[in-house]
Write an enzyme that holds these catalytic residues in place. Structure first.
Site, PDB file in Angstrom:
ATOM      1  N   ASP A 162      -4.907  -0.708   3.988  1.00 11.20           N
ATOM      2  CA  ASP A 162      -5.423  -1.643   4.978  1.00 11.20           C
ATOM      3  C   ASP A 162      -6.037  -2.871   4.293  1.00 11.20           C
ATOM      4  OD1 ASP A 162      -6.114  -1.706   7.985  1.00 11.20           O
ATOM      5  OD2 ASP A 162      -8.028  -2.221   7.033  1.00 11.20           O
TER       6      ASP A 162
ATOM      7  N   GLU B 228      -0.844  -3.852   3.582  1.00  6.50           N
ATOM      8  CA  GLU B 228      -0.986  -4.568   4.850  1.00  6.50           C
ATOM      9  C   GLU B 228      -1.529  -5.969   4.538  1.00  6.50           C
ATOM     10  OE1 GLU B 228      -3.302  -4.643   9.094  1.00  6.50           O
ATOM     11  OE2 GLU B 228      -4.334  -4.440   7.191  1.00  6.50           O
TER      12      GLU B 228
END
Lengths: 684, 684
Positions: free
Chosen positions: B409, B438
């Site tokens: 993330d 990401e």
């Protein structure tokens, strides 16, 4: 892998320009240039990043700094001036700047306060206490800056610290931005760079003098310079021609090798295998002073450190060097590292040549062809260090006699490592030297020679004749990465190359090629007086060939006396073009070269721009037929408005035309007016 | 500067590919690939050059060699196979080869002999004695090769030496080429590389397993996986869905963070600032096992090494990991390095966070917005080594529990230096791990994350919708240098991104974006069952905004139970496309992607090719109107003859069409048949 000591450094630096072969070679610039450096610089997250350019002359120890400015998407740029010849070093420093981040955040916090000063508490977006806390954070950052500053500046920063602390203690309902722009600027002057990232390894820029970028060369054979028919020319005869050559507007007077010419296996007229007794031989077959059967000059060193006695003495030579300067020009010598069998190196250092199994020295050959008048040097010699030192000393010998420009013969047949060492050492000691590589070879060796130290290079210009060929080749040469290390020198002819287009096209073709060479490339040259006189008769093709690029009765093998001012000579056109080149800075560099469209494949249109103004060239590439058509000018590149009217003045004819927008009619006649060189006159 | 010891090495090596940032980072390849290496290799003069590719797995000490072959203008190429995961090293070796030069020259000398064997003396081009001397030179070269060889090979080479010497002694009028092709080949096997140039520093290739290049990801929220209305889903509920997900043809089952969700400042439904008591919160706000008011699992480590109790136990988790494998898939975990205020690191290591002047920990903010549920880590922490080690150990913790794929993330908000170290160390120890970044950030940080070790990355695909946008973006991604380090993973939707084109275009738009993602990129993924069900209702735009890319009633903040097989579901289309992807190697890589013309800007046409065959895709980018037009196929890229007829078979409909040449008519209807995926059937 990241070194542990750098673990807290969050800034990344990459894609730095200029870089030649990832920094292995220096980029090339000219004294007085501003070197623009671009890079991608970024960090994780949203904190603000700052960056500086570090630069210094290689002889300096301390970095100087210049600011880097951020553009879009992490692209940064900055520049530094180079005010000294030689090697410069540069690097980049980037850091997360907590002070500027804090300023930016604080302004947002303040803007989000309730507008009415009397409103109780903070607004919906800003929690009570956020601003006083932020002020205390700012005080810590300013305290750090104060610690780096001294005297008055430190006191001013400490005042700001006190102000922030006092404001934080005195919690208010509404705050203004608490620092003056002077205080912000002062704090930014003392950034916390303790976690900065510095680019390694340092990058290089080599700075040459102006003539490396902008020069007009004139090559002549001194032995042909006498006025009296049949007499071997001398340096004094060359001196007599200096006013004429200077009047044509040349900067560099280039002489083929001036050393004694070998006797052994000397070539006769038209490159015949056996020379007649009175044949003068090729100046590129360098022999010994003894072999020419003339009394040696005082201090003569033989071979490459000798002067062919019929040309004159060392005193005559140095006189010519000085006279050339008096006429606003410089002399360039030709250094051809090869030996005739007479050469003293052959006797003294046979180990520098290839020895055949029978103990003889290997002559040059391209089997089955043999060139017995030439012994190539062997760069795999066990005594390569001795060889390198001796070759280096040849350059230094002539540098000590006032020569600063050298044209190097066939450098691509000598070891690349030798050139890197030799040119590096020479340029380090004599940073005003200029070396032109006669690198008529494949693209990689040609470019490599430039990368390792040659200042200028011969090119494929001679064999680029169509609009497509010229456009694509110049787009390659005038743009990075090539323009960062390679400076083209365009020659429409040389004693070795009389291109088919000149053989077939005659005088109109000579005019076209002259115009192209002199306006496409800031460095150009010609071999005269063959060029002025449009000599176009080729030698007999070699057996099995249908064409030759050699001259008939080539001056390489015989004396050719000529009158460059004979009827039909191009001297006036050459003088006019060289004058325009000197008067217009646009033609003194290649980087701004821009091609514009035309609707006729025989019409080539391009511009060059300098602070002083823009020149627009249109050339009819057809030496036979009139060609006309419409330009499709890139008005943005010319800094013209779409519907703007403007005057263009042809600097060759002094005719003025009123043009408008991109499409303008052009008609050019071979031999009469083959090209326009147009100065754009604005504000009509 | 050349090192003196290298003074005799005449070969130059440059422009080596692949290289990422001049060798700072490894190029990426896949197990079983043949790594093609290109370089410019040349020497001075006309001697023949030979070159070899040196390569080895980083764990090996000895170089293996592969031949390099010369193309035009000093461009060489060669290749080596990578049959082992992890880091490989390679370099190049080039040398002037006197033996092959000698062979070539000797052949020319022999060809120039007088044809009549009885003719006296040598021909006009070849001097008497040239050939015997050349034979003696050859004997010296062969003797050297014999010294490098052993046993039979050495004896064979010495025989050749004797033959050459005997021939040279026995001077003849006419010579044949004296060596057999076996003898030449044998001598070439033992080249004299004593003066070879070896490229430094060594270059790197990182080898991943196949799934790094070719994968189909399916993201779901385990807590929504229960069938019973309202019940919090568990790992066991996910297990129950595995057959369905596997039947759709996915390879990777990706779960958002499975750790305990923080209580402090927990967000409510639709991202409201205050949560209701029964709100489940965002899985990306990672808290402590204590905070969820449930008994801790055995061996629980808190924070990122915990499992949210309502999902199940470690045993349940490992069971799911294994069951996923049983269904031919792998599980991917989401690693989000941020903490809710509950997180154990906050108490145990406040030094890993930013401490404000009042002693409190700095929460995430984008002034004036505050995200008090999230504490970002401070990568400038004085204890950065302790922080790095702890973060590393999070990955290792889950690796030890059977996970090999991680979706990371917001990696661009963590220090780049950390990723370089952490991923380097992890991949070195576990070379079968895969990390998806990401990296929804600017281009430079996005690419840098790939360079420092992320295996795959999210991209700008979601925001590239027009023909121009898709073509230019894919041309960038599918070609070097980007394709050497960056592996795109295309997502038509994520829990964070419901693009306007899907909001407006509804089901037909979902079909288009699915088709594009799955056939343009070898790696793609979707967030389900929102995708299958074409959920397209956006959240209320933020104050001052007119649009939101967030989902209404986002699953990030609440449980959403759905039936992916509801009427109108895209499950059958997804299954069909994934089946085609698995059956056709052409879709399992990006490097062969080639765009073809069409005369309609709404029709995008492209092909991908593998040894097995070529697939040709045509997509109607318009979700509303039928679009038709003519293709303009690049027949060379498709290996088709200009006037050739061929059959194309639509793999989605099993319809066959007979096409001919580049121009073929295509008509596509949104929602019904928005795209062709055509197998080209040759030889009709």
């Amino acid at each position: 892998m990241i070194k542990p000591a750098n673990g807290r450094s969050r800034v990344v630096i990459e894609e730095i320009e200029p870089q030649v072969n990832a920094g292995r070679h220096p980029a090339r610039r000219i004294l007085g240039d501003e070197v623009t450096v671009r890079a991608a610089i970024f960090a994780d997250g949203h904190d603000m990043v700052r960056a500086q350019l570090l630069y210094r002359h290689a002889s300096e120890r301390k970095w100087r700094t210049a600011p880097m400015t951020a553009g879009v998407n992490d692209a940064w740029s900055g520049s530094f001036p180079v005010d000294r010849l030689g090697m410069w070093r540069y690097s980049l420093l980037g850091w997360v700047d907590h002070f500027t981040t804090w300023v930016s955040d604080l302004r947002k916090r303040l803007a989000a306060q309730p507008v009415a000063a009397g409103a109780a508490g903070a607004g919906p977006q800003t929690a009570r206490g956020d601003i006083p806390l932020a002020l205390r954070t700012g005080a810590i950052l300013l305290e750090h800056a104060a610690g780096l500053a001294r005297g008055l500046e430190a006191r001013k920063l400490r005042e700001a610290v006190h102000r922030l602390t006092a404001l934080a203690d005195d919690a208010r309902a509404f705050y203004e931005f608490p620092l003056s722009s002077d205080q912000v600027e002062l704090a930014e002057k003392y950034p916390d760079r303790s976690l900065a990232t510095q680019w390694e390894p340092e990058l290089l820029v080599w700075v040459d003098r102006e003539r490396a970028r902008f020069s007009a060369w004139y090559e002549l054979f001194p032995r042909s310079a006498a006025k009296d028919p049949g007499r071997h020319g001398t340096f004094a005869d060359v001196e007599a021609q200096l006013p004429e050559i200077a009047a044509m507007g040349f900067d560099v007077l280039y002489l083929p090798p001036i050393h004694p010419i070998g006797r052994a296996f000397r070539k006769g007229k038209n490159n015949t295998v056996t020379a007649a007794p009175d044949d003068v031989g090729s100046p590129w077959a360098i022999g010994d002073i003894q072999a020419v059967k003339a009394p040696a000059h005082k201090n003569d060193n033989g071979g490459h450190k000798s002067i062919h006695p019929e040309l004159g003495t060392f005193e005559d030579f140095e006189h010519l060097v000085n006279q050339t300067k008096t006429h606003g020009m410089e002399m360039a010598l030709d250094i051809a590292f090869q030996c005739s069998p007479d050469h003293p190196w052959v006797k003294e250092h046979p180990e520098w040549f290839t020895i055949r199994p029978d103990g003889s020295i290997q002559y040059a050959e391209n089997p089955p062809k043999r060139y017995q008048d030439i012994y190539p040097l062997n760069f795999e010699s066990a005594d390569w260090r001795g060889l390198w030192d001796e070759l280096y000393s040849v350059f230094e010998f002539w540098i000590e006699r006032g020569v600063r420009i050298f044209r190097v013969d066939n450098p691509h047949t000598k070891a690349m490592g030798f050139w890197e060492w030799c040119l590096g050492a020479l340029r380090n000691k004599y940073p005003d030297t200029i070396f032109l590589a006669e690198a008529f070879t494949r693209p990689h060796p040609m470019y490599w020679l430039a990368k390792v130290g040659f200042t200028q290079s011969y090119t494929y210009f001679t064999w680029r004749n169509t609009k497509y060929e010229l456009t694509s080749y110049l787009e390659e040469l005038a743009r990075p990465p090539v323009s960062d290390f390679f400076r083209p020198n365009f020659w429409p002819n040389t004693p070795d190359i009389l291109h088919k287009s000149l053989q077939d096209g005659g005088r109109p073709a000579f005019m076209i090629r002259l115009f192209l060479a002199a306006t496409l490339a800031a460095n150009y040259g010609m071999y005269g007086p063959a060029f002025e006189l449009c000599e176009s008769a080729p030698a007999t093709p070699a057996p099995g060939k249908t064409e030759s690029e050699e001259y008939l009765n080539s001056e390489k093998y015989e004396i050719r006396q000529r009158d460059r001012n004979a009827p039909g000579s191009l001297v006036p056109l050459i003088a006019a073009i060289n004058r325009i080149r000197r008067e217009h800075a646009a033609l003194q560099q290649n980087e701004t070269l821009w091609f514009h469209g035309t609707d006729n494949p025989q019409l080539l249109c391009y511009s060059k721009t300098a602070a002083q103004g823009t020149l627009l060239m249109v050339v009819n590439l057809d030496p036979v037929y009139d060609q006309s058509g419409w330009t499709d000018l890139d008005l943005v590149a010319l800094n013209l408005e779409p519907a703007e009217s403007y005057v263009v003045e042809d600097l060759l004819t002094e005719t003025r035309y009123t043009w408008r927008g991109p499409r303008n009619y052009v008609a050019l006649r071979p031999g009469l007016q083959a090209a326009h060189v147009l100065r754009i006159v604005r504000g009509v």
